[in-house]
Design an enzyme around this catalytic site. Sequence first.
Site, PDB file in Angstrom:
ATOM      1  N   GLU A 116      -0.717   0.177  -0.049  1.00  0.00           N
ATOM      2  CA  GLU A 116       0.373   0.378  -1.000  1.00  0.00           C
ATOM      3  C   GLU A 116       1.562  -0.421  -0.505  1.00  0.00           C
ATOM      4  O   GLU A 116       2.271   0.004   0.399  1.00  0.00           O
ATOM      5  CB  GLU A 116       0.718   1.870  -1.087  1.00  0.00           C
TER       6      GLU A 116
ATOM      7  N   CYS B  27       9.641   1.184  -2.972  1.00  0.00           N
ATOM      8  CA  CYS B  27       8.748   0.073  -3.309  1.00  0.00           C
ATOM      9  C   CYS B  27       8.697  -0.196  -4.798  1.00  0.00           C
ATOM     10  O   CYS B  27       8.330  -1.286  -5.219  1.00  0.00           O
ATOM     11  CB  CYS B  27       7.342   0.333  -2.772  1.00  0.00           C
TER      12      CYS B  27
END
Lengths: 543, 490
Positions: free
Chosen positions: A278, A313
């Site tokens: 991720e 993110c």
Amino acid sequence: MKGLCIDPLNNFSEYWKQPELSLTDFRERIIRRFLPFPKLMVSSASSRKCFATVSAVVAEVEENKTFDSERAGLVVKELRKSFNSGRTKSYEWRMLQLNNVARMLDEKEKDIIEALYKDLSKPELETYIAEISTLKSSCQEALEGLKHWMIPEKVKTSISTYPSSAEIVSEPLGVVLVISTWNFPFLLSLDPVIGAISAGNAVVLKPSEIAPATSSLLSKLVEEYLDSSVVKVIEGAIPETSALLEQKWDKILYTGSARVGRIVMAAAAKHLTPVILELGGKSPAVVASDVNLQVAVRRIIAGKWALNNGQACIAVDYIITTKDFAPKLIEALKSELEQFFGNDPMNSKDISRIVSSTQFTRLAKLLEEDKVSDKIVLGGQMDENQSKMAPTILLDVPEDTQIMNEEIFGPFMPIVTVEKIEGSFDVINSRPKPLAAYLFTNNEQLKKSFVENISSGGMLINDTVLHVAVASLPFGGVGESGMGSYHGKFSFDGFSHKKSVLYRSFSGDSTLRYPPYTPEKLKLLKAVISGNIFNIIMALIGW
Amino acid sequence: MATATEEVRRVVFDSREASAMVEELRASFGSGKTRSYEWRASQLNKLEKVTEYHEAEIIEALRSDLSKPEFESFVQEIGMLKSSCKLALRQLKSWMKPEKAKTSITTFPSSAEIVSEPLGVVLIISAWNYPFLLSLDPVVGAIAAGNAVVLKPSELAPATSKLLARLLGEYMDSSSVRVIEGGVAETTALLEQKWDKICYTGNGRVGRIVMASAAKHLTPVLLELGGKCPVVVDSGINLQVASRRIIVGKWGCNNGQACISPDHILTTKDFAPILVDALKQELDSFYGKNPLQSKDLSRIVNSNHYARLTKLLDEDKVSGKIVHGGERDISNLRIAPTILLDVPQDSLIMQEEIFGPLLPIVTVDKVEDSFDLINSGSKPLAAYLFTNDKKLKDQFVRSVSAGGLVINDTTIHLAVPSLPFGGVGESGMGAYHGKFSFEAFSHKKAVVYRGFSGDASVRYPPYTKGKLSLLKALVGGSILGIIRALFGWS
């Protein structure tokens, strides 16, 4: 119990109160003091017990140096033994653990909020929404779905195997490693753990050393609430992570940067371990002129500064809009920012600080670059002592600057202008694929072509960030933004092996399959494959 | 002259040339043409035509590379590929449709879908044992998903490799589908490039190399490896049918040179002699008294593998355990179907994947003991069980981990496209076949659509106590709490 213990967190806050102490010093002291200390790193019963004296602590440190590969190997061995005993496979065990996570979230809300405040000055409401309640929903989703997820999926069989039945059985992979990150240190640690447990695996969690209060809290809470022979927290930094990565895992989930992602995957390759990575990327927000400007702007702010001050993110990295519309957009952003964070955002309690001095320096450098510093249209204030930075907007920053080429991961928002809004597609596609891409418009055609032409982990039209809250959607990147996905059932799937099972009986055995291979057999087979009934009949009668 | 130019071209396929080729394919992918349904369908149609129009050449190439019997080539390579093409063509439209997903209260009002999009430019590195099927079956998936593809067939099956290069060059859209022939040097040059997915079929050693190179570019990998696929045989079964199905999965699959072939048998001490007799008898009826002469058995692919296999057989602790077969013919690279009984666990043949016509039988006291034995090794690509005992089946499915399992047959789970085909642990990662092939080469993009209405200020700073209690009430699902918070009674 708490009163009897010398709470290590209190000691952290002592350091914190010393204004002359730089963040690096602070971090180093923590690492020196606690990370080489094995009983804190391997979450064992004694980590919750009192430390009698400081000298005992020092003795401990000298005795067991660091968490090295050998010790990591022992942890994995122990977990593999527990896994092999088969108990993590039962529905009951999984439900119990998930219930315990849910209970922990209810009972320790205050501690969690406190830890996140220490690590990031994260506002309580942000912690509550983005970390605690998201985890609660994850638990809920898993508790409700697990029984159904675990049922083997029946599938159709084909003519070539007739008579038969087939199913896909989800089985745990074994012993998995979750390496988490500092920006949502609680959520991004436990959300993958929920998936790993749901799927029936043994888990090691390595929280980020850059959020030390949360790391320490996780270690304590996991020990207290979960089956400690199967779920373990190992605290530490690079040496501990390296020791862990040398082991053979059955899956590794890593959240963080692409640079470390490459290291993780290369380490995994040695043991043929599958990975979920991720990562991040420069997630753009395209803003067309036909929008409800106030709502759009609020949602952009919510997905940037109200999201850990841009340290996320999936935070908006930069905006793309038309030359004509940019001034209006900036005005609207200014006015909403003021409403949200007041005239002096440096003193707002509703905005996180920059996590560390390393990050602070990195961000300051982005802004100080020659071609960049004069492009600031709002903000730009920073306070190194408090590690605070104000929401900052920049207009028309040149493409060849650092800020336009690395993930910003902080409170700066460059606005890129294009002649026509469709020009934004080229801007996005000229870069590596981001984790998220956002578009604000009421134009259906533009929406359609955005979805068709832009590749990113996920997409959200007319809002930011919220797609991660939709459990029926996989969350994960593509290309530079990562591989594999999780959330909801995808978490369960991410930590399961999909085992194909085909059942046959001894009846209905056709000699057609077997040697000697005569021309007649071949003829019949060809007829069967091409589905020509006439040929089948001819072959059967031996023509 | 032609061969000389070919030689020169082969030599210069280095990293630079590989990079130029990938750039070309990327430009072609970037133009968007591979994304359309029409392009994908037309390319799949052409692949199907390849199998239809060139059957004889394919069979000939496979005979040249492996002495593969026509029947096996037709059923296991051509027929399988044809079904793959047909299935993809039939279902492509529905695969390509975005999948609607439920949305949650947090994002209300909204709608969501999962859009399958091509990954980009993908690399397929194939193997020599099913050099036609294992080259083109992943290509079907890659094309169905709308990618540009480079296929690197195995240099150990040179006739098929050459044929593939020629046929794909002739039939496929060369701006988006390429074949690069070659060995280690060419593969290395290819692996240095940035791909959007790599599918590799082969062994665990090279699998690790492929994944490590992929890591440099964050490229996801699909690794189809092998392993020691066990067959557990219980007593009380239809022995003839079981033996036949074991034989067809072993010697009838490229003479054991298949990743899902039975590697060894596990049965009880008491039952082993009965099983050995049945196997012998069926082997005789299938391949005759002199199997070295049988046209229905593939040869060993090359002298390296021949040497490796004979070494396994010639090991001291092993050579005395042969109960059937053992004949070999080095000049024709042939080894007869060979059965061994009670080979010690520490012998080489019990440690590495056999990948050839040798079948050791391991005996246990109770048939359940075999499950522990399987679980003590690395996870195989397939595991098989022959039994009529319902309980034993359940226990097998529950406790044995493998890529796939078949009860009462061998290898044919491969022919069920609704089942994912792929390994776990040492036998690989990722899966393909049928819709799973499409998915393996697609990115599942999550898309959420919202309007500008229904904007709640509770999301936004300044974060007042009232907002927090409202949120907590919402999350907790307490109506009373929500009302209290809305009225400001927190």
